[in-house]
Design an enzyme around this catalytic site. Structure first.
Site, PDB file in Angstrom:
ATOM      1  N   LYS A 239       6.093  -6.248   7.653  1.00  0.00           N
ATOM      2  CA  LYS A 239       5.844  -5.837   9.037  1.00  0.00           C
ATOM      3  C   LYS A 239       5.397  -7.070   9.803  1.00  0.00           C
ATOM      4  O   LYS A 239       5.044  -8.094   9.187  1.00  0.00           O
ATOM      5  CB  LYS A 239       4.806  -4.718   9.103  1.00  0.00           C
ATOM      6  CG  LYS A 239       3.394  -5.146   8.710  1.00  0.00           C
ATOM      7  CD  LYS A 239       2.435  -4.014   9.000  1.00  0.00           C
ATOM      8  CE  LYS A 239       1.002  -4.474   8.924  1.00  0.00           C
ATOM      9  NZ  LYS A 239       0.056  -3.415   9.244  1.00  0.00           N
TER      10      LYS A 239
ATOM     11  N   ARG B 197       5.409  -8.119  -0.194  1.00  0.00           N
ATOM     12  CA  ARG B 197       5.407  -7.153  -1.290  1.00  0.00           C
ATOM     13  C   ARG B 197       6.210  -5.929  -0.857  1.00  0.00           C
ATOM     14  O   ARG B 197       5.989  -5.377   0.197  1.00  0.00           O
ATOM     15  CB  ARG B 197       3.979  -6.725  -1.640  1.00  0.00           C
ATOM     16  CG  ARG B 197       3.219  -7.777  -2.424  1.00  0.00           C
ATOM     17  CD  ARG B 197       1.795  -7.335  -2.679  1.00  0.00           C
ATOM     18  NE  ARG B 197       1.038  -7.270  -1.439  1.00  0.00           N
ATOM     19  CZ  ARG B 197      -0.182  -6.737  -1.325  1.00  0.00           C
ATOM     20  NH1 ARG B 197      -0.768  -6.205  -2.385  1.00  0.00           N
ATOM     21  NH2 ARG B 197      -0.812  -6.736  -0.176  1.00  0.00           N
TER      22      ARG B 197
ATOM     23  N   CYS C  77       0.806  -1.232   0.000  1.00  0.00           N
ATOM     24  CA  CYS C  77       0.000   0.000   0.000  1.00  0.00           C
ATOM     25  C   CYS C  77       0.836   1.278   0.000  1.00  0.00           C
ATOM     26  O   CYS C  77       0.845   2.003  -0.986  1.00  0.00           O
ATOM     27  CB  CYS C  77      -0.942  -0.010   1.196  1.00  0.00           C
ATOM     28  SG  CYS C  77      -2.006  -1.458   1.199  1.00  0.00           S
TER      29      CYS C  77
HETATM   30  C1  UGA Z   1      -1.484   0.890   5.466  1.00  0.00           C
HETATM   31  C2  UGA Z   1      -2.282   1.917   6.297  1.00  0.00           C
HETATM   32  O1  UGA Z   1      -1.755   1.990   7.629  1.00  0.00           O
HETATM   33  C3  UGA Z   1      -3.760   1.517   6.355  1.00  0.00           C
HETATM   34  O2  UGA Z   1      -4.509   2.511   7.065  1.00  0.00           O
HETATM   35  C4  UGA Z   1      -4.296   1.388   4.923  1.00  0.00           C
HETATM   36  O3  UGA Z   1      -5.659   0.977   4.912  1.00  0.00           O
HETATM   37  C5  UGA Z   1      -3.459   0.351   4.188  1.00  0.00           C
HETATM   38  O4  UGA Z   1      -2.079   0.749   4.176  1.00  0.00           O
HETATM   39  C6  UGA Z   1      -3.989   0.260   2.774  1.00  0.00           C
HETATM   40  O5  UGA Z   1      -3.831   1.223   2.028  1.00  0.00           O
HETATM   41  O6  UGA Z   1      -4.673  -0.709   2.462  1.00  0.00           O
HETATM   42  P1  UGA Z   1      -0.458  -1.521   6.016  1.00  0.00           P
HETATM   43  O7  UGA Z   1       0.146  -1.477   4.646  1.00  0.00           O
HETATM   44  O8  UGA Z   1      -1.125  -2.758   6.491  1.00  0.00           O
HETATM   45  O9  UGA Z   1      -1.538  -0.347   6.182  1.00  0.00           O
HETATM   46  O10 UGA Z   1       0.744  -1.247   7.016  1.00  0.00           O
HETATM   47  P2  UGA Z   1       1.143  -0.170   8.107  1.00  0.00           P
HETATM   48  O11 UGA Z   1       0.807  -0.657   9.444  1.00  0.00           O
HETATM   49  O12 UGA Z   1       0.656   1.181   7.716  1.00  0.00           O
HETATM   50  O13 UGA Z   1       2.726  -0.208   7.947  1.00  0.00           O
HETATM   51  C7  UGA Z   1       3.328   0.148   6.705  1.00  0.00           C
HETATM   52  C8  UGA Z   1       4.820   0.074   6.789  1.00  0.00           C
HETATM   53  O14 UGA Z   1       5.328   1.119   7.590  1.00  0.00           O
HETATM   54  C9  UGA Z   1       5.391  -1.214   7.375  1.00  0.00           C
HETATM   55  O15 UGA Z   1       6.460  -1.653   6.558  1.00  0.00           O
HETATM   56  C10 UGA Z   1       5.868  -0.805   8.743  1.00  0.00           C
HETATM   57  O16 UGA Z   1       6.945  -1.589   9.187  1.00  0.00           O
HETATM   58  C11 UGA Z   1       6.289   0.632   8.500  1.00  0.00           C
HETATM   59  N1  UGA Z   1       6.270   1.480   9.712  1.00  0.00           N
HETATM   60  C12 UGA Z   1       5.116   1.714  10.358  1.00  0.00           C
HETATM   61  C13 UGA Z   1       7.445   2.057  10.149  1.00  0.00           C
HETATM   62  O17 UGA Z   1       8.524   1.873   9.555  1.00  0.00           O
HETATM   63  N2  UGA Z   1       7.409   2.847  11.266  1.00  0.00           N
HETATM   64  C14 UGA Z   1       6.266   3.096  11.939  1.00  0.00           C
HETATM   65  O18 UGA Z   1       6.314   3.853  12.936  1.00  0.00           O
HETATM   66  C15 UGA Z   1       5.085   2.509  11.486  1.00  0.00           C
END
Ligand code: UGA
Length: 440
Positions: free
Chosen positions: A322, A329, A259
């Site tokens: 994560k 992906r 995403c």
């Molecule tokens: C993200 C959004 O958070 C959702 O609200 C959205 O609905 C979704 O995309 C989508 O478009 O469908 P997601 O891809 O599941 O959700 O993952 P996140 O929890 O947002 O994390 C994204 C990435 O950021 C991960 O690789 C995580 O490790 C990284 N991250 C997150 C960080 O490096 N630091 C942080 O503080 C938080």
């Protein structure tokens, strides 16, 4: 209500199962017969906590099929197909959305409601509405904010509902969506009724904001690395200002997944088409900062093993983009693992859930089931995904497996003091080499 969900990938399968949980009668349609067979047997084709239980619990109120004609009795049709990044371009690939709408058209009845859930470039809904309205049906855009790993909870108890409706308003569509989400509405979930363009933009701008927040703190990491500051303490301190907030300020290897990376790129591509590319040029910096973290992780690992990765045994802990996901992906972890191999390192990788998905993409890597196996005779351990299993590793126990006690924490999720006290060389992104000042 009688609902169909077109596209049973990550978003669609979760949505279909959650709608059944809310008491609706749901049919999920997908062109992939294997996926349909697996979902029909109550098996989720990907790892998502609680989804298998929901699939089994649903019984007759949830069916999956490859036949579009099976959705004829439904009156509300959610479109939840993927919008990946186009090959060779930043723009979103709308082929699946367009195909879903076209194949839906012959089954629509006057009064039906088509509800877009896919993440699309602004302007897509208005274009699709013209097609849908030729059948006497209507279109609404209802973006989804679920996070992998929390997808069921996020769908059943969302923090907000956004309905984008046709120009001039559409009280029927609003009433239908309110009935579908009656449980969330009864729990006073904020609900924003708006136009198509705003609804589409809410989704991409939310993801762009989250990506920016992560890259902001990772940019601070770069500064911390040359000044001896500690980015995790910096994040704690600025995060206490509730205008800033501590969430999504975890510095480390950066964002990946299906995403955030493709959404910021698709957003930039759309802004360019609209002649306002300058408005989003900062997102290319956000992307660049994010990708630089992967290179820095490789540099730090090379440094830890003495300047040359050739022939060094590296244990990779984590492959998923994560924790609580098997999704690889655009995974920063998998990317780093393959870059280490490219520099001649002998990589042994593990992950609690993502070994199979990683193997499909990178069959050349060596995969093992546990952290202890991965660490056997390692010259360095690199932690790339902050799974609970890895955050709670016992440094003394892991020390028994390795050749050299050296760990690089790519997610700033370990306690440096505990690891150093157990005799490890502990290095991390954005943190000083010496022990940090104790946090009071
Ligand atoms: C993200 C959004 O958070 C959702 O609200 C959205 O609905 C979704 O995309 C989508 O478009 O469908 P997601 O891809 O599941 O959700 O993952 P996140 O929890 O947002 O994390 C994204 C990435 O950021 C991960 O690789 C995580 O490790 C990284 N991250 C997150 C960080 O490096 N630091 C942080 O503080 C938080």
């Amino acid at each position: 209500m009688k609902i169909s969900v077109i596209g049973c990938g990550y978003l669609g399968a979760v949505h279909a199962a959650s709608m059944a949980k809310l008491g609706h009668d749901v049919v999920g349609v997908d062109v992939d017969a294997d996926k349909v067979a697996s979902l029909s047997a109550g098996q989720a084709p990907f790892f998502e906590p609680d989804l298998p239980e929901l699939l089994l619990e649903a019984g007759d109120s949830l069916r999956f099929t490859t036949e579009m004609a099976d959705l004829n009795t439904a009156t509300v049709h959610f479109v939840a197909v993927g919008t990946p990044q186009q090959q060779g371009s930043n723009a979103a690939d709308l082929r699946f959305v367009d195909a879903a709408i076209e194949s839906l058209l012959e089954h629509l009845k006057p009064g039906d409601l088509v509800v877009g859930k896919s993440t699309v470039p602004v302007g897509t809904a208005a274009r699709l509405a013209e097609r849908v309205e030729t059948t006497g049906a209507r279109l609404a855009w209802n973006p989804e904010f679920l996070r992998e790993g929390f997808a069921i909870k996020d769908t059943l108890t969302p923090d907000r509902l956004v309905y984008g409706v046709r120009p001039g308003g559409d009280s029927d569509a609003v009433a239908t969506l309110d009935e579908i989400y009656a449980t969330a509405i009864a729990a006073n979930t904020p609900r924003i009724v708006t136009d198509y363009a705003t609804a589409e933009l809410v989704k991409v701008s939310a993801n762009a904001f989250l990506a920016t927040k992560i890259s902001f703190i990772n940019a601070m990491s770069e500064i911390a690395e040359v000044t001896g500051a500690d980015v995790t303490q910096l994040a704690d301190a600025i995060g206490l200002d509730d205008r800033i907030g501590r969430k999504f300020l975890n510095a480390g290897l950066g964002f990946g997944g299906g995403c955030l990376p493709k959404d910021i790129r698709g957003f930039m591509a759309r802004a360019e088409e609209l002649g306002v590319d300058q408005a989003l040029s900062f997102l290319s910096e956000v992307d660049a900062i994010n990708l630089r973290r992967r290179s820095r992780m490789v540099d730090l690992t090379r440094e830890v093993v003495g300047g040359d990765l050739e022939g060094k045994r590296i244990a990779v802990l984590g492959l998923a983009f994560k924790p609580d996901s098997d999704d690889v992906r655009d995974s920063p972890a998998l990317d780093v693992a393959t870059r280490l191999v490219a520099e001649g390192a002998i990589v042994t990788a593990t992950d609690p859930q993502a070994i199979e998905t990683a193997r499909r993409r990178n069959p050349e890597l060596t995969y093992v089931a546990t952290a202890a196996e991965a660490a056997r005779d390692a010259d360095a351990v690199v932690l790339l995904t902050e799974w609970r299993d890895y955050k709670t590793l016992d440094p003394a126990e892991l020390a028994e497996s390795v050749n050299v006690r050296a760990i690089v924490d790519g997610r700033n999720c370990l306690n440096p003091v505990a690891w150093r006290e157990a005799g490890w060389l502990y290095r991390a992104l954005g943190r000083p080499q010496h022990a940090p000042v104790a946090v009071s």
